[in-house]
Write an enzyme that holds these catalytic residues in place. Structure first.
Site, PDB file in Angstrom:
ATOM      1  CE  LYS A  71      72.652  73.981  62.175  1.00 53.93           C
ATOM      2  NZ  LYS A  71      73.908  73.268  62.413  1.00 53.93           N
ATOM      3  N   GLY A 108      82.230  57.034  54.042  1.00 57.85           N
ATOM      4  CA  GLY A 108      82.111  58.422  53.581  1.00 57.85           C
ATOM      5  C   GLY A 108      83.481  59.040  53.456  1.00 57.85           C
ATOM      6  N   GLY A 113      84.484  62.125  52.129  1.00 56.44           N
ATOM      7  CA  GLY A 113      84.348  63.516  51.700  1.00 56.44           C
ATOM      8  C   GLY A 113      85.254  64.443  52.486  1.00 56.44           C
ATOM      9  CB  VAL A 142      84.980  64.714  57.851  1.00 51.95           C
ATOM     10  CG1 VAL A 142      85.597  64.221  59.159  1.00 51.95           C
ATOM     11  CG2 VAL A 142      84.316  66.071  58.056  1.00 51.95           C
TER      12      VAL A 142
HETATM   13  P1  NAD Z   1      80.796  65.457  52.354  1.00 54.10           P
HETATM   14  O1  NAD Z   1      79.508  65.754  51.691  1.00 54.10           O
HETATM   15  O2  NAD Z   1      82.021  66.208  51.959  1.00 54.10           O
HETATM   16  O3  NAD Z   1      81.151  63.895  52.181  1.00 54.10           O
HETATM   17  C1  NAD Z   1      80.219  62.890  52.428  1.00 54.10           C
HETATM   18  C2  NAD Z   1      80.682  61.630  51.678  1.00 54.10           C
HETATM   19  O4  NAD Z   1      79.829  60.555  52.080  1.00 54.10           O
HETATM   20  C3  NAD Z   1      80.570  61.740  50.158  1.00 54.10           C
HETATM   21  O5  NAD Z   1      81.763  61.253  49.575  1.00 54.10           O
HETATM   22  C4  NAD Z   1      79.367  60.856  49.808  1.00 54.10           C
HETATM   23  O6  NAD Z   1      79.489  60.242  48.533  1.00 54.10           O
HETATM   24  C5  NAD Z   1      79.437  59.825  50.909  1.00 54.10           C
HETATM   25  N1  NAD Z   1      78.169  59.159  51.231  1.00 54.10           N
HETATM   26  C6  NAD Z   1      76.937  59.710  51.298  1.00 54.10           C
HETATM   27  N2  NAD Z   1      76.035  58.774  51.684  1.00 54.10           N
HETATM   28  C7  NAD Z   1      76.723  57.629  51.872  1.00 54.10           C
HETATM   29  C8  NAD Z   1      76.373  56.316  52.283  1.00 54.10           C
HETATM   30  N3  NAD Z   1      75.116  55.998  52.576  1.00 54.10           N
HETATM   31  N4  NAD Z   1      77.363  55.374  52.342  1.00 54.10           N
HETATM   32  C9  NAD Z   1      78.625  55.679  52.045  1.00 54.10           C
HETATM   33  N5  NAD Z   1      79.027  56.915  51.669  1.00 54.10           N
HETATM   34  C10 NAD Z   1      78.081  57.867  51.577  1.00 54.10           C
HETATM   35  O7  NAD Z   1      80.503  65.609  53.921  1.00 54.10           O
HETATM   36  P2  NAD Z   1      81.557  65.931  55.075  1.00 54.10           P
HETATM   37  O8  NAD Z   1      81.762  67.389  55.197  1.00 54.10           O
HETATM   38  O9  NAD Z   1      82.727  65.027  54.939  1.00 54.10           O
HETATM   39  O10 NAD Z   1      80.708  65.500  56.348  1.00 54.10           O
HETATM   40  C11 NAD Z   1      80.473  64.142  56.639  1.00 54.10           C
HETATM   41  C12 NAD Z   1      79.553  64.032  57.858  1.00 54.10           C
HETATM   42  O11 NAD Z   1      80.144  64.675  58.978  1.00 54.10           O
HETATM   43  C13 NAD Z   1      78.187  64.703  57.664  1.00 54.10           C
HETATM   44  O12 NAD Z   1      77.226  63.978  58.403  1.00 54.10           O
HETATM   45  C14 NAD Z   1      78.381  66.064  58.299  1.00 54.10           C
HETATM   46  O13 NAD Z   1      77.166  66.614  58.757  1.00 54.10           O
HETATM   47  C15 NAD Z   1      79.281  65.703  59.465  1.00 54.10           C
HETATM   48  N6  NAD Z   1      80.089  66.830  59.957  1.00 54.10           N
HETATM   49  C16 NAD Z   1      80.944  67.466  59.101  1.00 54.10           C
HETATM   50  C17 NAD Z   1      81.721  68.511  59.578  1.00 54.10           C
HETATM   51  C18 NAD Z   1      82.713  69.226  58.682  1.00 54.10           C
HETATM   52  O14 NAD Z   1      83.578  69.937  59.210  1.00 54.10           O
HETATM   53  N7  NAD Z   1      82.638  69.057  57.372  1.00 54.10           N
HETATM   54  C19 NAD Z   1      81.617  68.912  60.924  1.00 54.10           C
HETATM   55  C20 NAD Z   1      80.735  68.243  61.770  1.00 54.10           C
HETATM   56  C21 NAD Z   1      79.974  67.188  61.268  1.00 54.10           C
END
Ligand code: NAD
Length: 357
Positions: free
Chosen positions: A82, A184, A186, A188
């Site tokens: 990392k 959430g 977003g 994912v």
């Molecule tokens: P993102 O930033 O695209 O979406 C996150 C969403 O969560 C947003 O819509 C935000 O408004 C919402 N949010 C934030 N805090 C909140 C809360 N307390 N209650 C309700 N909603 C809330 O993120 P993402 O890429 O979808 O990733 C989501 C999670 O999965 C993160 O923890 C990320 O580290 C993890 N993750 C993502 C990936 C990936 O491929 N994107 C891979 C592994 C892990």
């Protein structure tokens, strides 16, 4: 050197840390290389302002160790690594680009000993900039210079892992009629909610961003849950796809679900929370296994596999790994968190060749 930094390095059991100070921006660069048993260390690049320099190094080391387990959980040919770019203040424009290019050149000088991708504070666009200076960015098609969003692959892996949890809890992986709360919406959570609804699940939506909730409610015809009510709302599966540490001594007693299966990183506030969930009879699917679909697809892209259908088919392996872990946990009456740790340690031990063999 800062005493706190020295103490961290003294205490760490990883392979080593590549450190560099970027004078033009005042940024400290830490590339933590935890383990290379299965292949070259690989992991995201985090860009953040830290209260103290040691916090940045600690983050890099902790997350690199997590990557060792993540790659090993699926038997992928990468090790744990990392990088942290500990910036003094947010960087934009030419300053940001300059840092990323110099950081890319540093990665290139390691000649394949570290591969990277986007993480907190860095974007797909940043990865394209780094890729101008090195050949070791995952998720970039070096032919067309385009970057890939890992979200849909991560979501597909979560879907398969969630179905494995349903099979373990209810005797069938069928989504039809099951109630899943997605927290959430977003990169994912959005594609996950769509797939669940398509599969016949009753999806409950929650996000801090009301507009996101409303748009998706209209599209899928689902109900929503206020952010404050997420932990006490009855459902079959709670899918945390927003932030970490939502499973903690305060929320666990209030949960009204049979299983937790979502993408968020570091869902447990502390390791003991896995046991608390186990004692409550709530099946917790370890986050670093179920959210590995994006990492898996990027590792396959690095091997030249790029067509969508083949990648999604390969990501089904996340479901198989989750099912095996849940079975092992049930047989030994241990939490899936402990079973996943045992599995990854077993895989690493099998691959560790004795030095003097
Ligand atoms: P993102 O930033 O695209 O979406 C996150 C969403 O969560 C947003 O819509 C935000 O408004 C919402 N949010 C934030 N805090 C909140 C809360 N307390 N209650 C309700 N909603 C809330 O993120 P993402 O890429 O979808 O990733 C989501 C999670 O999965 C993160 O923890 C990320 O580290 C993890 N993750 C993502 C990936 C990936 O491929 N994107 C891979 C592994 C892990």
């Amino acid at each position: 050197m800062d005493r706190d930094l020295l103490s961290l390095i003294e205490a760490w059991d990883g392979n080593g840390v590549v450190t560099r100070f970027d004078r033009p921006t005042g940024t400290w660069i830490f590339i933590a290389l935890h383990d290379d048993t299965l292949g070259p260390p690989a992991g995201g690049t985090r860009m953040k302002v830290y209260p103290a320099l040691a916090d940045g190094l600690r983050d890099a080391m902790r997350l690199a160790e997590g990557m060792t387990f993540k790659w090993a959980g699926l038997g992928l040919k990468f090790g744990g690594g990392k990088a942290v770019l500990a910036i003094k203040q947010p960087l934009e424009g030419e300053q940001r680009r300059g840092l990323l290019l110099r950081y890319g050149a540093l990665i290139e000088s390691l000649r394949g000993a570290f591969c990277t991708g986007a993480d907190l504070g860095t974007s797909a666009g940043d990865m394209s900039t780094i890729a101008e200076a090195c050949h070791h960015v995952l998720g970039i098609d070096y032919g067309s210079r385009t970057s890939t969003d890992p979200g849909p692959y991560t979501a597909h892996g979560v879907l398969r892992g969630l179905q494995a949890a349903l099979a373990q809890s209810f005797g069938s992986e069928a989504l039809d009629g099951r109630e899943v709360l997605v927290q959430g919406l977003g990169g994912v959570g959005l594609p996950l909610a769509r797939s669940l609804a398509r599969g016949g699940a009753r999806v409950l939506l929650s996000d801090l961003d009301d507009r996101r909730v409303e748009v998706l409610k209209q599209e899928l015809g689902c109900e929503s849950v206020a952010p404050a009510d997420v932990y006490s709302t009855p459902c079959d599966v709670y899918a945390p796809c927003a932030v970490g540490a939502t499973l903690n001594p305060r929320t666990i007693p209030t949960l009204a679900c049979k299983a937790v299966a979502g993408s968020a990183n570091n869902q447990l506030l502390e390791a003991e929370d896995a046991e608390r969930l186990h004692q409550r009879g709530i099946l917790y699917v370890p986050d670093y296994i179920i959210n590995s679909g994006g990492a898996l697809s990027f590792s396959l892209m690095a091997e030249g596999i790029r067509d969508e259908e083949s990648l999604m088919r390969e990501v089904d392996r996340v479901g198989t790994a989750v099912a095996e872990i849940l079975r092992e946990a049930a047989e030994a009456d241990i939490s899936p968190f402990v079973a996943a740790r045992r599995r990854t340690q077993r895989i690493l031990a099998e691959h560790r060749a004795p030095v003097d063999a």
